[in-house]
Write a protein that holds these residues in place. Structure first.
Motif, PDB file in Angstrom:
ATOM      1  N   LEU A 162       0.816  -1.220   0.000  1.00  0.00           N
ATOM      2  CA  LEU A 162       0.000   0.000   0.000  1.00  0.00           C
ATOM      3  C   LEU A 162       0.847   1.266   0.000  1.00  0.00           C
ATOM      4  CD1 LEU A 162      -2.670  -1.067   2.650  1.00  0.00           C
ATOM      5  CD2 LEU A 162      -2.835  -1.211   0.157  1.00  0.00           C
ATOM      6  N   SER A 163       2.167   1.113   0.098  1.00  0.00           N
ATOM      7  CA  SER A 163       3.025   2.289   0.206  1.00  0.00           C
ATOM      8  C   SER A 163       3.103   3.047  -1.115  1.00  0.00           C
ATOM      9  CB  SER A 163       4.426   1.877   0.657  1.00  0.00           C
ATOM     10  OG  SER A 163       4.917   0.825  -0.141  1.00  0.00           O
ATOM     11  N   LEU A 164       3.236   4.363  -0.991  1.00  0.00           N
ATOM     12  CA  LEU A 164       3.338   5.279  -2.138  1.00  0.00           C
ATOM     13  C   LEU A 164       2.149   5.152  -3.097  1.00  0.00           C
ATOM     14  CD1 LEU A 164       7.156   4.833  -2.788  1.00  0.00           C
ATOM     15  CD2 LEU A 164       6.034   6.679  -1.552  1.00  0.00           C
ATOM     16  N   LEU A 194       8.527   9.388  11.459  1.00  0.00           N
ATOM     17  CA  LEU A 194       7.650   9.429  12.614  1.00  0.00           C
ATOM     18  C   LEU A 194       7.225  10.867  12.881  1.00  0.00           C
ATOM     19  CD1 LEU A 194       9.716   7.004  14.905  1.00  0.00           C
ATOM     20  CD2 LEU A 194       7.706   6.446  13.520  1.00  0.00           C
ATOM     21  N   THR A 195       6.004  11.047  13.370  1.00  0.00           N
ATOM     22  CA  THR A 195       5.459  12.399  13.537  1.00  0.00           C
ATOM     23  C   THR A 195       5.453  12.823  15.010  1.00  0.00           C
ATOM     24  OG1 THR A 195       3.210  11.504  13.623  1.00  0.00           O
ATOM     25  CG2 THR A 195       4.023  12.247  11.477  1.00  0.00           C
ATOM     26  N   HIS A 231       9.737  19.490  10.051  1.00  0.00           N
ATOM     27  CA  HIS A 231       8.581  20.232  10.567  1.00  0.00           C
ATOM     28  C   HIS A 231       7.543  19.272  11.144  1.00  0.00           C
ATOM     29  CE1 HIS A 231       9.775  24.189   9.229  1.00  0.00           C
ATOM     30  NE2 HIS A 231      10.046  23.713   8.018  1.00  0.00           N
ATOM     31  N   ARG A 232       7.466  18.072  10.576  1.00  0.00           N
ATOM     32  CA  ARG A 232       6.408  17.137  10.971  1.00  0.00           C
ATOM     33  C   ARG A 232       6.849  16.145  12.043  1.00  0.00           C
ATOM     34  NH1 ARG A 232       6.128  17.616   5.470  1.00  0.00           N
ATOM     35  NH2 ARG A 232       7.336  15.707   5.164  1.00  0.00           N
ATOM     36  N   GLU A 331       4.041   9.031   9.184  1.00  0.00           N
ATOM     37  CA  GLU A 331       3.474   9.789   8.064  1.00  0.00           C
ATOM     38  C   GLU A 331       2.600   8.919   7.164  1.00  0.00           C
ATOM     39  OE1 GLU A 331       6.120  12.247   5.865  1.00  0.00           O
ATOM     40  OE2 GLU A 331       6.776  13.370   7.619  1.00  0.00           O
ATOM     41  N   GLY A 332       2.556   7.618   7.435  1.00  0.00           N
ATOM     42  CA  GLY A 332       1.629   6.742   6.722  1.00  0.00           C
ATOM     43  C   GLY A 332       2.135   6.314   5.351  1.00  0.00           C
TER      44      GLY A 332
END
Length: 393
Positions: A162-164, A194-195, A231-232, A331-332
């Motif tokens: 499921l990536s990208l 990681l967020t 930033h995330r 970030e999924g």
């Protein structure tokens, strides 16, 4: 109704390798893909230079509920076999770090190599194909698209994870596995940044762009590499690696100075420069903006080195050698390089990649519950699992 010996779904690394090997055996092979071009993940990987394998690839570099499953394929088609193929096509390459091999020029060299091999093996390609149904009867698979039905004896699923999703990733392979009675293990994004928790974001987003060599640890697994503040959240190779082992709610413990014992360093600095401030000394070891931020949030207290007692030095060292972050999440799939989980290997033959209870149905590459580390390992699994299936399908 078109008739084929083998239909491979997915024109990525695993699918193309399988098709080439099956074609070499004289099988009539068709590769179907939903995209406009083949090898989309290959083309974008490694910053466009494709980290196509790793010199140190071995079973210990892979995650799976059955850690032994990957051994057979990896031992029968090794990194050295793929390197020999690259050399056969006179593709220039180099080792970047930690055994990671990249094209000197472009990832397109790898795609062109695979297309040349596929052409020589009489493999046919059909792009922009959206499969609407797959059925099985009388030893034949019927693969339907809105325009055409095609039949084959062997159906190979190399449709990825499921990536990208912007590269065309779908759940097709997992849905098909379940259709034919195979178990699909829970899926999650891996090799992914990681967020931040909101409170940490307010603190650390100001030092976005700061990078440093660290070790990152989660659930007893440790990776030494660079870490990047964004930033995330946290990114960089060390964080991407540890994301495969991290679970929601877990801490990530970071050693910000893995090469230098901070207690010993501060003691030496105190001896040599007693009037120097702590932040000036630490900025010799760590990025200045990071040091200033750690002082700003009172993770360490700035003071002249001459006022530091040995206990204080140890406390500062403990903080920096084991700084704890609690990520909010990842970030999924949007930015994940791979998908962890997938088709349960208990339902597949490690020798052939064929489904044990569904003759002629094969699963290879990322769709299977085998996930490699960052650094060319996932490509090696694609080449190896594709090669193995190509000997039998």
């Amino acid at each position: 109704m078109q008739q084929w010996d083998v239909i491979v779904v997915g024109a990525g690394a695993a699918g193309l390798m399988c098709a080439i090997e099956a074609g070499k055996r004289g099988r009539r092979v068709l590769v179907l893909d939903n995209g406009k071009r083949v090898g989309r993940k290959i083309l974008m990987s490694g910053g466009g230079r494709c980290n196509f394998t790793n010199m140190y690839a071995g079973p210990e570099n892979f995650l799976s509920q059955n850690k032994h499953f990957c051994k057979s394929a990896l031992s029968r088609y090794t990194q050295w076999d793929f390197i020999a193929l690259v050399q056969k096509h006179s593709i220039a390459y180099h080792e970047k770090t930690l055994g990671q091999l990249f094209c000197d020029d472009s990832a397109k060299d790898i795609v062109d190599m695979l297309l040349k091999e596929a052409k020589d093996a009489n493999v046919q390609l059909a792009l922009q194909q959206n499969i609407s149904a797959v059925s099985f009867a009388d030893g034949q698979y019927t693969v339907s698209t809105p325009e055409l039905n095609r039949q084959c004896q062997s159906l190979v699923i190399a449709s990825g994870g499921l990536s990208l999703p912007n590269l065309g990733a779908t759940a097709f392979g997992f849905q098909l596995a379940e259709q034919f009675g195979l178990k699909v293990l829970s899926l999650r994004a891996a090799l992914v940044p990681l967020t931040w928790q909101p409170a940490d974001k307010a603190v650390f987003e100001e030092i976005s762009g700061v990078s440093l060599p660290v070790t990152a640890e989660a659930n007893g697994t440790v990776f030494p590499e660079d870490m990047l503040f964004t930033h995330r959240g946290l990114s960089g190779p060390a964080i991407l690696q540890i994301s495969s082992y991290w679970q929601p709610g877990d801490d990530v413990t970071v050693n910000m100075s893995p090469q230098t014992d901070i207690t010993e360093f501060l003691a030496a600095q105190q001896q040599a420069h007693p009037e120097q401030e702590l932040k000036t000394a630490l900025a010799k070891l760590l990025p200045k903006r990071l040091v200033e931020k750690l002082i700003d949030i009172k993770a360490v207290n700035n003071q002249p080195l001459k006022t530091l007692h040995s206990k204080s030095m140890r406390q500062i060292a403990d903080t920096l050698h084991s700084y704890v972050f609690k990520p909010n999440g990842t970030e999924g799939y949007r930015t994940a390089e791979v998908t962890i989980g997938g088709v349960d290997t208990d339902g597949l033959s490690s020798k052939t990649m064929e489904a044990k209870h569904q003759p002629g149905l094969y699963f290879i590459g990322e769709v299977v519950d085998v996930t490699g580390w960052l650094g060319g390992y996932n490509f090696q699994w694609a080449w190896a699992s594709g090669w193995v299936a190509g000997q039998y399908c």
